[in-house]
Write a protein that holds these residues in place. Sequence first.
Motif, PDB file in Angstrom:
ATOM      1  N   LEU A  22      -4.670 108.127  53.079  1.00 33.90           N
ATOM      2  CA  LEU A  22      -4.337 106.714  53.270  1.00 33.90           C
ATOM      3  C   LEU A  22      -5.623 105.936  52.984  1.00 33.90           C
ATOM      4  CD1 LEU A  22      -2.457 104.436  54.377  1.00 33.90           C
ATOM      5  CD2 LEU A  22      -3.552 104.848  56.602  1.00 33.90           C
ATOM      6  N   LEU A  23      -5.613 105.126  51.935  1.00 38.52           N
ATOM      7  CA  LEU A  23      -6.834 104.438  51.506  1.00 38.52           C
ATOM      8  C   LEU A  23      -6.843 103.011  52.038  1.00 38.52           C
ATOM      9  CD1 LEU A  23      -6.808 105.694  47.795  1.00 38.52           C
ATOM     10  CD2 LEU A  23      -8.056 106.662  49.749  1.00 38.52           C
ATOM     11  N   LEU A  24      -7.941 102.642  52.718  1.00 41.58           N
ATOM     12  CA  LEU A  24      -8.027 101.341  53.389  1.00 41.58           C
ATOM     13  C   LEU A  24      -9.324 100.654  52.960  1.00 41.58           C
ATOM     14  CD1 LEU A  24      -6.966 102.821  56.849  1.00 41.58           C
ATOM     15  CD2 LEU A  24      -5.506 101.445  55.330  1.00 41.58           C
ATOM     16  N   HIS A  25      -9.188  99.557  52.260  1.00 39.77           N
ATOM     17  CA  HIS A  25     -10.330  98.878  51.622  1.00 39.77           C
ATOM     18  C   HIS A  25     -11.187  98.084  52.614  1.00 39.77           C
ATOM     19  CE1 HIS A  25      -8.362  94.957  52.051  1.00 39.77           C
ATOM     20  NE2 HIS A  25      -7.230  95.546  51.687  1.00 39.77           N
ATOM     21  N   GLY A  26     -12.313  97.601  52.132  1.00 39.42           N
ATOM     22  CA  GLY A  26     -13.177  96.724  52.920  1.00 39.42           C
ATOM     23  C   GLY A  26     -12.779  95.259  52.748  1.00 39.42           C
ATOM     24  N   THR A  27     -13.443  94.371  53.510  1.00 40.48           N
ATOM     25  CA  THR A  27     -13.140  92.937  53.448  1.00 40.48           C
ATOM     26  C   THR A  27     -13.230  92.429  52.014  1.00 40.48           C
ATOM     27  OG1 THR A  27     -14.039  92.630  55.659  1.00 40.48           O
ATOM     28  CG2 THR A  27     -13.879  90.665  54.272  1.00 40.48           C
ATOM     29  N   GLY A  28     -12.172  91.725  51.583  1.00 37.81           N
ATOM     30  CA  GLY A  28     -12.170  91.149  50.232  1.00 37.81           C
ATOM     31  C   GLY A  28     -11.661  92.113  49.171  1.00 37.81           C
ATOM     32  N   GLY A  29     -11.309  93.313  49.586  1.00 38.63           N
ATOM     33  CA  GLY A  29     -10.793  94.281  48.617  1.00 38.63           C
ATOM     34  C   GLY A  29      -9.274  94.220  48.539  1.00 38.63           C
ATOM     35  N   ASP A  30      -8.705  95.169  47.832  1.00 41.30           N
ATOM     36  CA  ASP A  30      -7.248  95.267  47.808  1.00 41.30           C
ATOM     37  C   ASP A  30      -6.838  96.720  47.566  1.00 41.30           C
ATOM     38  OD1 ASP A  30      -7.273  95.752  45.059  1.00 41.30           O
ATOM     39  OD2 ASP A  30      -6.817  93.676  44.539  1.00 41.30           O
ATOM     40  N   GLU A  31      -5.536  96.889  47.316  1.00 39.03           N
ATOM     41  CA  GLU A  31      -4.978  98.246  47.224  1.00 39.03           C
ATOM     42  C   GLU A  31      -5.456  99.000  45.985  1.00 39.03           C
ATOM     43  OE1 GLU A  31      -3.509  95.429  46.965  1.00 39.03           O
ATOM     44  OE2 GLU A  31      -2.106  95.396  45.270  1.00 39.03           O
ATOM     45  N   ASN A  32      -6.100  98.296  45.061  1.00 39.20           N
ATOM     46  CA  ASN A  32      -6.580  98.989  43.852  1.00 39.20           C
ATOM     47  C   ASN A  32      -7.970  99.615  44.044  1.00 39.20           C
ATOM     48  OD1 ASN A  32      -4.351  98.154  42.180  1.00 39.20           O
ATOM     49  ND2 ASN A  32      -5.192  96.087  42.395  1.00 39.20           N
ATOM     50  N   ASP A  33      -8.729  99.040  45.003  1.00 37.16           N
ATOM     51  CA  ASP A  33     -10.154  99.371  45.113  1.00 37.16           C
ATOM     52  C   ASP A  33     -10.484 100.844  45.265  1.00 37.16           C
ATOM     53  OD1 ASP A  33     -10.452  96.681  45.135  1.00 37.16           O
ATOM     54  OD2 ASP A  33     -11.815  96.645  46.862  1.00 37.16           O
ATOM     55  N   LEU A  34      -9.815 101.502  46.206  1.00 32.17           N
ATOM     56  CA  LEU A  34     -10.265 102.844  46.591  1.00 32.17           C
ATOM     57  C   LEU A  34      -9.530 103.964  45.861  1.00 32.17           C
ATOM     58  CD1 LEU A  34     -10.981 102.609  50.445  1.00 32.17           C
ATOM     59  CD2 LEU A  34     -12.501 102.193  48.532  1.00 32.17           C
ATOM     60  N   LEU A  35      -8.602 103.600  44.959  1.00 34.25           N
ATOM     61  CA  LEU A  35      -7.874 104.677  44.252  1.00 34.25           C
ATOM     62  C   LEU A  35      -8.835 105.590  43.478  1.00 34.25           C
ATOM     63  CD1 LEU A  35      -4.626 102.799  43.122  1.00 34.25           C
ATOM     64  CD2 LEU A  35      -4.746 104.739  44.691  1.00 34.25           C
TER      65      LEU A  35
END
Length: 209
Positions: A22-35
């Motif tokens: 389950l990928l959870l980004h940092g402030t200002g990120g979105d669902e694409n960031d951590l893929l």
Amino acid sequence: MTDLSHIHRFAPGNRREAAPLLLLHGTGGDENDLLPLGQAVAPGASLLSVRGNVLEHGMPRFFRRLAEGVFDEDDVRRRANELADFLLEARRRYDLEAPIALGYSNGANIAAAMMLLRPEVLAGGVLLRAMVPLRVAPKADLAGKSVLIVSGHSDPIIPPSNSAALTSMLENAGAEVEHRTLPVGHQLSQADLTLAKKWLQSQSSFVVQ
Ligand code: MLT
């Protein structure tokens, strides 16, 4: 996808034995960031990457804060429960086992809150630059769950005492916690990736071919 409660992306893996992340980004990120990070640390694992439902001056987050590092704890509780409910729905939709959370900064903080408030929804966590999400620890049973916390020695947002307190909080709830500190700041480094990958490989549910 938007029909569940959180905007998210799901990337099915080709190795069923690898624990989903389950990928959870940092402030200002979105669902694409951590893929890309997820693909790098857990090749072949299914990836569920979620966008936080809170906006701070247009920047997505997973819960409200009053100032940097000062959290609206009622909102932390509410959002952690919402995310846990989303996760249960998403697991049914995509036929997933309980995932390991891989969160960065605000995403690591909501993952820690979810572990403490809804321990059953996650199999474990990789918490990169995480802080104590709730000053008083909820009663949680994290026996059998493993957590990797990776801190930055010169992180201007998270004092070492805070990540140490988070480690104790999770350990007191029964989790097996590995806490590593890198000679870096708040930003992620290549060393984070290496540590996360090794740790994920060492988890029994994550069998490397
Ligand atoms: C938080 O708000 O969760 C922490 O201050 C980290 C951040 O997102 O900047």
